[in-house]
Scaffold this motif. Structure first.
Motif, PDB file in Angstrom:
ATOM      1  N   HIS A 243     -19.241 -14.132 -31.588  1.00  0.00           N
ATOM      2  CA  HIS A 243     -20.028 -12.991 -30.845  1.00  0.00           C
ATOM      3  C   HIS A 243     -19.023 -11.994 -30.429  1.00  0.00           C
ATOM      4  N   PRO A 244     -19.228 -10.660 -30.399  1.00  0.00           N
ATOM      5  CA  PRO A 244     -18.250  -9.819 -30.024  1.00  0.00           C
ATOM      6  C   PRO A 244     -17.685  -9.721 -28.747  1.00  0.00           C
ATOM      7  N   CYS A 281     -30.104  -5.685 -27.716  1.00  0.00           N
ATOM      8  CA  CYS A 281     -29.055  -6.793 -27.357  1.00  0.00           C
ATOM      9  C   CYS A 281     -28.371  -5.890 -25.899  1.00  0.00           C
ATOM     10  N   PHE A 283     -25.493  -6.347 -24.776  1.00  0.00           N
ATOM     11  CA  PHE A 283     -24.315  -5.933 -25.104  1.00  0.00           C
ATOM     12  C   PHE A 283     -24.109  -4.562 -25.894  1.00  0.00           C
ATOM     13  N   ALA A 284     -25.124  -4.065 -26.244  1.00  0.00           N
ATOM     14  CA  ALA A 284     -25.143  -3.018 -27.288  1.00  0.00           C
ATOM     15  C   ALA A 284     -24.272  -1.818 -26.525  1.00  0.00           C
ATOM     16  N   CYS A 287     -20.437  -2.721 -27.445  1.00  0.00           N
ATOM     17  CA  CYS A 287     -20.194  -3.365 -28.661  1.00  0.00           C
ATOM     18  C   CYS A 287     -19.641  -2.433 -29.604  1.00  0.00           C
ATOM     19  N   ARG A 289     -19.835  -3.151 -32.678  1.00  0.00           N
ATOM     20  CA  ARG A 289     -20.589  -3.361 -34.002  1.00  0.00           C
ATOM     21  C   ARG A 289     -21.897  -2.923 -33.747  1.00  0.00           C
ATOM     22  N   ALA A 290     -22.287  -2.412 -32.656  1.00  0.00           N
ATOM     23  CA  ALA A 290     -23.807  -2.219 -32.583  1.00  0.00           C
ATOM     24  C   ALA A 290     -24.449  -1.181 -33.526  1.00  0.00           C
ATOM     25  N   CYS A 294     -29.783  -3.244 -33.323  1.00  0.00           N
ATOM     26  CA  CYS A 294     -29.220  -3.773 -32.070  1.00  0.00           C
ATOM     27  C   CYS A 294     -29.664  -3.305 -30.678  1.00  0.00           C
ATOM     28  N   PRO A 299     -31.382 -10.054 -30.103  1.00  0.00           N
ATOM     29  CA  PRO A 299     -30.940 -11.072 -30.922  1.00  0.00           C
ATOM     30  C   PRO A 299     -31.216 -12.474 -30.178  1.00  0.00           C
ATOM     31  N   CYS A 311     -26.712 -12.859 -32.093  1.00  0.00           N
ATOM     32  CA  CYS A 311     -25.977 -11.703 -32.538  1.00  0.00           C
ATOM     33  C   CYS A 311     -26.444 -11.023 -34.120  1.00  0.00           C
ATOM     34  N   PHE A 312     -26.692  -9.918 -34.318  1.00  0.00           N
ATOM     35  CA  PHE A 312     -27.239  -9.566 -35.402  1.00  0.00           C
ATOM     36  C   PHE A 312     -26.060  -9.254 -36.270  1.00  0.00           C
ATOM     37  N   HIS A 313     -24.965  -9.114 -36.031  1.00  0.00           N
ATOM     38  CA  HIS A 313     -23.785  -8.937 -36.954  1.00  0.00           C
ATOM     39  C   HIS A 313     -22.595  -9.586 -36.380  1.00  0.00           C
TER      40      HIS A 313
HETATM   41  S1  SF4 Z   1     -26.426  -7.761 -31.807  1.00  0.00           S
HETATM   42 FE1  SF4 Z   1     -25.516  -5.952 -32.083  1.00  0.00          FE
HETATM   43  S2  SF4 Z   1     -24.919  -5.159 -30.094  1.00  0.00           S
HETATM   44 FE2  SF4 Z   1     -25.173  -7.130 -29.870  1.00  0.00          FE
HETATM   45  S3  SF4 Z   1     -23.260  -8.121 -29.938  1.00  0.00           S
HETATM   46 FE3  SF4 Z   1     -24.250  -8.456 -31.734  1.00  0.00          FE
HETATM   47  S4  SF4 Z   1     -23.564  -6.639 -33.019  1.00  0.00           S
HETATM   48 FE4  SF4 Z   1     -23.147  -6.254 -30.863  1.00  0.00          FE
END
Ligand code: SF4
Ligand SMILES: Nc1ncnc2c1ncn2[C@@H]1O[C@H](COP(=O)(O)OP(=O)(O)OP(=O)(O)O)[C@@H](O)[C@H]1O
Ligand SMILES: Nc1ncnc2c1ncn2[C@@H]1O[C@H](COP(=O)(O)OP(=O)(O)O)[C@@H](O)[C@H]1O
Ligand code: SF4
Ligand SMILES: [Mg+2]
Ligand SMILES: [Mg+2]
Lengths: 315, 319
Positions: A243-244, A281, A283-284, A287, A289-290, A294, A299, A311-313
């Protein structure tokens, strides 16, 4: 893994605050839909930043507060359904060490009185020969029994908190940031003491901290929380984060080694208010990677059951 | 490098109690000095001495001298010292809440520093404030300048306090545990921002911290205090590679590190002594695994080591 001693099922806690003549009451989910299990003899770590719901989770697990939804089973018994009398009996087997050794001990009481508290709660007297034994178990001299908490250093006070938690020979101890207010030198002493006690007494711990480095040193598995939800469960202390947010936590821990200096990928953006979480999310906003997805969808914790991540990514 | 701040064998007492004993250290422009030690070891008092703030807590320098840019602080008038603080010396405290006025908007609190110390007018001061907030990576600086302190998170407030410390174009910043009260991700960010700004602007920074990880990450030099005395001082790389003083090495060993074996973290036995009952000889001897009879009876002299100094009868060898 050994048979779970604790089984937490979709646990949630909603808090309402404000309200009154001027302010509209506001509600927030301090803990949202958390499911976890803790094996007998395991040390499960929970890590996350201030306000992410760690202490609330701790209090829910011991049913010191009532959940809004969800269940907690202890050794096969659903403690969220127990009557007060049955719960009190069960409490012998569970204990807690609190975050702040300064406010968790009554300043008017001597250590003898502090250590008699758990016995009184069970309607039992503290036998005089137990007292020196309890103090010795946490490395305090018996002569200290007559002292008041203010005469003790922070580390000594936390040792008293641990002795009090162990008074009734519990199986399970929740440690809520037991070293957060101590110097690193004293923190390391307390961690060594907790490890010794676990080995000697076969204890199971839920260990809460905001320090991922410490949790990785001390715990078997690690739960990472962000704004009330579990975002990742690391299966062991060496697992690479997926997770980021977990990665950001890891990067925030500086090694005491100038040869390993590094640039931190700084988290920009602000932590959203828990009273007004944006969709998607949580955390977006911080984040790197958002994506659009997201910011739309939330997620769920999933993927590899041994190393789940929300997390999607993932990394 | 010539020192901007130079403490020469400074001793400090409050009332009859001697709290600091012969502390010597210095910081040059563009340099970051980490000041470390357990709580009660004398870090904050050293900072107060460096800023000439001891009278505020009833303390005084009983021996030695504090020089700022070559000038003896004791020879200055209080008005001159006050002009230095907030001007050429910026200060960041541990608790941002005590440094901010709760009933004044953020922007005005930062503006006032450059108006007072740089003589800027309202408009120029505000432009400078917004510029500083942006450099500190505060999003929507203009909106934040209009906000009240209670509307900001702890990390944001601490960045405002840093902006205030920078607003007077200081040559030296003294930061006393500036991130201790903050969340870890925010801590890392602020340490990074502070470090970068110091290097870009060529400011000298005295960073007080109890975290050897932070010292390793951004400091050039480190001074380790114990019981009101200097234990060891020198460049960061050689000291972390081979700490000479047992206390330095114990402090480093208190930080859990990746790959550390379970049980390896033992801490330092005992506790920091009270100033009312300092041990004889080396003040660290009751907690030191190298302590000898000599350590118990005789104060260790401060000897040169590499480009630094160490005060120990049985120092570790250079790497
Ligand atoms: S779901 Fe998207 S915003 Fe949330 S942690 Fe994963 S990459 Fe980041
Ligand atoms: N009794 C309560 N009433 C209302 N809100 C509460 C209550 N207890 C906790 N909260 C809120 O729930 C959220 C989670 O709080 P909690 O104390 O569990 O956080 P934490 O992770 O333990 O933080 P810390 O690291 O600061 O101890 C916070 O936003 C907090 O303000
Ligand atoms: N205002 C004060 N009055 C009396 N003693 C003080 C005062 N401030 C600090 N001390 C004492 O001086 C010593 C060093 O304190 P301090 O510089 O605050 O340590 P640190 O910042 O390293 O935690 C401690 O023994 C502390 O109790
Ligand atoms: S002088 Fe002696 S007691 Fe003090 S740090 Fe050195 S070896 Fe230890
Ligand atoms: Mg908490
Ligand atoms: Mg201090």
């Amino acid at each position: 893994m050994t048979a779970p001693l604790i089984q937490i099922d979709r646990l949630s806690k909603r808090f309402q605050s404000g309200g009154g003549i001027f302010a509209k009451p506001r509600a927030m989910m301090a803990v949202r839909d958390v499911s976890l299990s803790i094996g007998k003899g395991e040390v499960l770590g929970v890590v996350g930043e201030s306000g992410c719901g760690k202490s609330t989770l701790a209090r829910l697990v011991l049913r010191l507060i009532e959940p809004t939804a969800g269940r907690v089973s202890f050794d096969g018994t659903d403690i969220t359904a127990l009557s007060p009398a049955a719960l009190r009996k069960m409490r012998r087997r569970m204990a807690m060490v609190f975050q702040d050794p300064y406010s968790s001990l009554d300043p008017r009481h001597t250590l003898t009185e502090v250590l008699a508290e758990p016995f009184a709660a069970q309607g039992e007297p503290l036998s005089p020969d137990r007292l020196p034994e309890m103090l010795a178990a946490v490395g305090l001299p018996a002569a200290m029994a007559a002292s008041h908490p203010h005469q003790l250093s922070g580390g000594q006070r936390q040792r008293v908190g641990i002795a009090r938690a162990l008074a009734l020979h519990p199986d399970f101890v929740v440690l809520d940031e037991p070293t957060a207010s101590l110097d690193v030198s004293i923190q390391a002493q307390i961690i060594a003491l907790l490890a010794d006690l676990r080995d000697r007494l076969g204890l199971t711990y839920l260990f809460i901290s905001h320090d991922l480095g410490l949790v990785r040193y001390f715990c078997d598995r690690i739960v990472v929380m962000y704004l009330g939800t579990v975002v990742e469960v690391l299966p062991d202390t060496t697992a690479a984060p997926r997770h980021p947010y977990t990665r950001a936590l890891m990067q925030s821990n500086f090694a005491p080694d100038p040869a390993r200096r590094r640039a931190i990928e700084p988290l920009t953006g602000e932590i959203p208010s828990p009273f007004a979480l944006p969709p998607g999310c949580a955390f977006a906003s911080r984040c790197p990677r958002a994506s659009d997805r997201c910011r739309r969808e939330t997620p769920a914790l999933g993927g590899d059951p041994a190393h789940p991540v929300a997390c999607f990514h993932p990394l | 490098m010539t020192a901007l701040l130079d403490l020469q064998s400074v001793s400090v007492s409050i009332g009859k109690v001697a709290l600091l004993d012969g502390i010597s250290l210095s910081v040059a422009r563009g340099q970051i000095l980490g000041l470390v030690g357990e709580s009660g070891s004398g870090k904050s008092l050293t900072a107060m001495a460096a800023m000439g703030l001891l009278p505020l807590i009833g303390g005084r320098v009983t021996q030695g001298a504090v020089r700022f840019d070559g000038q003896d602080m004791a020879a200055m008038t209080e008005a001159e010292r006050r002009k230095l603080r907030g001007g050429r010396i910026g200060f960041v405290t541990q608790n941002p809440m005590t440094a901010l006025d709760p009933v004044q908007r953020i922007g005005e609190q930062v503006d006032v520093v450059s108006r007072l110390h740089l003589g800027l007018d309202r408009k120029a001061a505000r432009a400078r404030t917004l510029d500083l907030l942006t450099q500190l990576r505060i999003p929507e600086a203009a909106a934040v300048a209009e906000a009240w302190p209670h509307q900001l998170s702890g990390g944001m407030k601490q960045r405002i306090v840093i902006a205030m410390a920078l607003a007077g174009e200081p040559d030296l910043i003294i930061a006393d545990e500036p991130t201790t009260a903050l969340d870890v991700t925010v801590q890392a960010q602020i340490i990074q921002i502070l470090g970068n700004l110091v290097r870009e602007k060529g400011v000298a920074l005295m960073l007080i911290t109890h975290d050897m990880g932070v010292v390793a990450q951004i400091c050039d030099r480190v001074a380790v205090l114990y019981g009101g005395r200097l234990a060891e001082e020198g460049a960061v790389a050689p000291i972390f590679a081979a700490p000479a003083h047992p206390y330095t090495s114990a402090l480093i060993g208190c930080i859990p590190q990746e790959g550390m074996a379970k049980g390896a973290l033992r801490g330092i036995p005992g506790a920091v002594p009270s100033a009312l009952a300092f041990p004889t000889g080396c003040r660290f001897h009751p907690r030191c695994d190298r302590a000898s009879e000599l350590c118990r009876s005789t104060v260790p002299p401060t000897d040169p080591r590499g480009d630094g100094r160490v005060a120990c009868h049985h120092p570790g060898a250079l790497a």
